[in-house]
Design a protein around this motif. Structure first.
Motif, mmCIF file in Angstrom:
data_model
loop_
_atom_site.group_PDB
_atom_site.id
_atom_site.type_symbol
_atom_site.label_atom_id
_atom_site.label_comp_id
_atom_site.label_asym_id
_atom_site.label_seq_id
_atom_site.Cartn_x
_atom_site.Cartn_y
_atom_site.Cartn_z
ATOM 1 N N PRO A 25 0.829 -1.211 0.000
ATOM 2 C CA PRO A 25 0.000 0.000 0.000
ATOM 3 C C PRO A 25 0.867 1.265 0.000
ATOM 4 O O PRO A 25 1.909 1.318 0.654
ATOM 5 C CB PRO A 25 -0.793 -0.107 1.305
ATOM 6 C CG PRO A 25 -0.776 -1.559 1.642
ATOM 7 C CD PRO A 25 0.521 -2.099 1.112
ATOM 8 N N GLY A 26 0.425 2.261 -0.748
ATOM 9 C CA GLY A 26 1.130 3.541 -0.786
ATOM 10 C C GLY A 26 2.261 3.602 -1.786
ATOM 11 O O GLY A 26 2.971 4.604 -1.852
ATOM 12 N N ILE A 27 2.456 2.544 -2.574
ATOM 13 C CA ILE A 27 3.503 2.529 -3.593
ATOM 14 C C ILE A 27 2.852 2.184 -4.932
ATOM 15 O O ILE A 27 2.137 1.189 -5.034
ATOM 16 C CB ILE A 27 4.602 1.494 -3.273
ATOM 17 C CG1 ILE A 27 5.233 1.767 -1.912
ATOM 18 C CG2 ILE A 27 5.673 1.498 -4.368
ATOM 19 C CD1 ILE A 27 6.185 0.685 -1.426
ATOM 20 N N ASP A 28 3.082 3.031 -5.934
ATOM 21 C CA ASP A 28 2.488 2.816 -7.252
ATOM 22 C C ASP A 28 3.546 2.973 -8.335
ATOM 23 O O ASP A 28 4.296 3.956 -8.330
ATOM 24 C CB ASP A 28 1.369 3.832 -7.516
ATOM 25 C CG ASP A 28 0.228 3.691 -6.526
ATOM 26 O OD1 ASP A 28 -0.357 2.604 -6.467
ATOM 27 O OD2 ASP A 28 -0.054 4.677 -5.812
ATOM 28 N N LEU A 29 3.562 2.033 -9.263
ATOM 29 C CA LEU A 29 4.447 2.138 -10.420
ATOM 30 C C LEU A 29 3.839 3.144 -11.390
ATOM 31 O O LEU A 29 2.678 3.032 -11.756
ATOM 32 C CB LEU A 29 4.598 0.775 -11.099
ATOM 33 C CG LEU A 29 5.477 0.745 -12.349
ATOM 34 C CD1 LEU A 29 6.927 1.061 -12.014
ATOM 35 C CD2 LEU A 29 5.366 -0.613 -13.027
ATOM 36 N N VAL A 30 4.629 4.130 -11.800
ATOM 37 C CA VAL A 30 4.175 5.133 -12.754
ATOM 38 C C VAL A 30 4.616 4.729 -14.156
ATOM 39 O O VAL A 30 3.822 4.679 -15.079
ATOM 40 C CB VAL A 30 4.724 6.536 -12.399
ATOM 41 C CG1 VAL A 30 4.333 7.554 -13.459
ATOM 42 C CG2 VAL A 30 4.237 6.961 -11.020
ATOM 43 N N SER A 31 5.914 4.426 -14.306
ATOM 44 C CA SER A 31 6.408 3.951 -15.606
ATOM 45 C C SER A 31 7.698 3.171 -15.425
ATOM 46 O O SER A 31 8.500 3.462 -14.546
ATOM 47 C CB SER A 31 6.624 5.115 -16.584
ATOM 48 O OG SER A 31 7.735 5.885 -16.200
ATOM 49 N N ALA A 32 7.842 2.178 -16.277
ATOM 50 C CA ALA A 32 9.048 1.349 -16.330
ATOM 51 C C ALA A 32 9.170 0.879 -17.774
ATOM 52 O O ALA A 32 8.971 -0.290 -18.078
ATOM 53 C CB ALA A 32 8.953 0.185 -15.364
ATOM 54 N N GLU A 33 9.453 1.816 -18.661
ATOM 55 C CA GLU A 33 9.481 1.514 -20.086
ATOM 56 C C GLU A 33 10.760 0.814 -20.529
ATOM 57 O O GLU A 33 10.827 0.279 -21.621
ATOM 58 C CB GLU A 33 9.254 2.798 -20.884
ATOM 59 C CG GLU A 33 7.874 3.387 -20.612
ATOM 60 C CD GLU A 33 7.694 4.763 -21.207
ATOM 61 O OE1 GLU A 33 8.521 5.186 -22.025
ATOM 62 O OE2 GLU A 33 6.701 5.415 -20.838
ATOM 63 N N ASN A 34 11.772 0.846 -19.673
ATOM 64 C CA ASN A 34 13.030 0.177 -19.999
ATOM 65 C C ASN A 34 13.690 -0.253 -18.688
ATOM 66 O O ASN A 34 13.117 -0.077 -17.622
ATOM 67 C CB ASN A 34 13.942 1.106 -20.820
ATOM 68 C CG ASN A 34 14.223 2.413 -20.093
ATOM 69 O OD1 ASN A 34 14.603 2.430 -18.924
ATOM 70 N ND2 ASN A 34 14.020 3.525 -20.778
ATOM 71 N N PHE A 35 14.865 -0.811 -18.791
ATOM 72 C CA PHE A 35 15.559 -1.259 -17.581
ATOM 73 C C PHE A 35 16.648 -0.284 -17.171
ATOM 74 O O PHE A 35 17.621 -0.652 -16.516
ATOM 75 C CB PHE A 35 16.124 -2.668 -17.782
ATOM 76 C CG PHE A 35 15.056 -3.708 -17.920
ATOM 77 C CD1 PHE A 35 13.984 -3.751 -17.043
ATOM 78 C CD2 PHE A 35 15.105 -4.642 -18.938
ATOM 79 C CE1 PHE A 35 12.985 -4.707 -17.167
ATOM 80 C CE2 PHE A 35 14.112 -5.606 -19.067
ATOM 81 C CZ PHE A 35 13.056 -5.636 -18.182
ATOM 82 N N GLU A 36 16.472 0.983 -17.549
ATOM 83 C CA GLU A 36 17.423 2.018 -17.155
ATOM 84 C C GLU A 36 16.816 3.017 -16.186
ATOM 85 O O GLU A 36 17.504 3.519 -15.309
ATOM 86 C CB GLU A 36 17.945 2.754 -18.394
ATOM 87 C CG GLU A 36 18.760 1.853 -19.308
ATOM 88 C CD GLU A 36 19.102 2.520 -20.624
ATOM 89 O OE1 GLU A 36 18.872 3.738 -20.771
ATOM 90 O OE2 GLU A 36 19.598 1.811 -21.509
#
Length: 157
Positions: A25-36
């Motif tokens: 709870p309280g943690i949200d992924l916004v973007s992870a379009e690559n591994f950098e």
């Protein structure tokens, strides 16, 4: 591709899969379009009045040596995402936390555990202040966060 880069990609792929399945709870992924570079939002879940109703954006930058090397993690200022005021967070978003340095990092740590550590750091804070020397540090610093040699209070002199 160097072997370390392949290992980092494999590890980050596993972390991303786990993150997509569930985050605390309280943690949200916004973007992870690559591994950098990844962006996540965190919120403090307790009733700490310093951070009530605030969401903060974190930027993770990964090297090809991750998880042997820690990711570079900073708070990012956006119109609706301030940089939290905390005695270990500079006004430019750089975080002074041993977990993020070479000495305090362990490869068993991951994106989720870093976010949880930062949530905990904010939860326990009672001081509405920046680190000593914040203005001078922000004006003069030209180093990347991972290259800054912070002195931690528990360092032996």
């Amino acid at each position: 591709m160097p072997p370390a880069a392949g290992f980092a990609t494999k590890r980050l792929g596993k972390e991303l899969q786990k993150i997509h399945n569930s985050l605390p709870p309280g943690i949200d992924l916004v973007s992870a379009e690559n591994f950098e570079e990844w962006f996540l939002d965190i919120r403090v879940l307790d009733s700490n009045p310093l951070y009530k109703d605030q969401t903060y954006r974190l930027k993770f930058k990964f090297s090809s040596s991750y998880p042997i090397e820690p990711p570079e993690v900073v708070f990012v200022k956006l119109p609706d995402r301030p940089i939290p005021i905390h005695p270990h967070i500079y006004s430019n978003g750089i975080i002074c936390l041993d977990l993020l340095g070479q000495q305090g990092w362990s490869p068993v740590q991951n994106v989720e555990s870093v976010c949880m550590s930062l949530q905990s750091m904010l939860t326990g804070n009672t001081k509405d202040e920046r680190p000593p020397g914040d203005e001078d540090f922000v004006r003069a610093n030209r180093l990347r966060p991972k290259d800054i040699d912070f002195f931690y209070h528990d360092n032996n002199v």
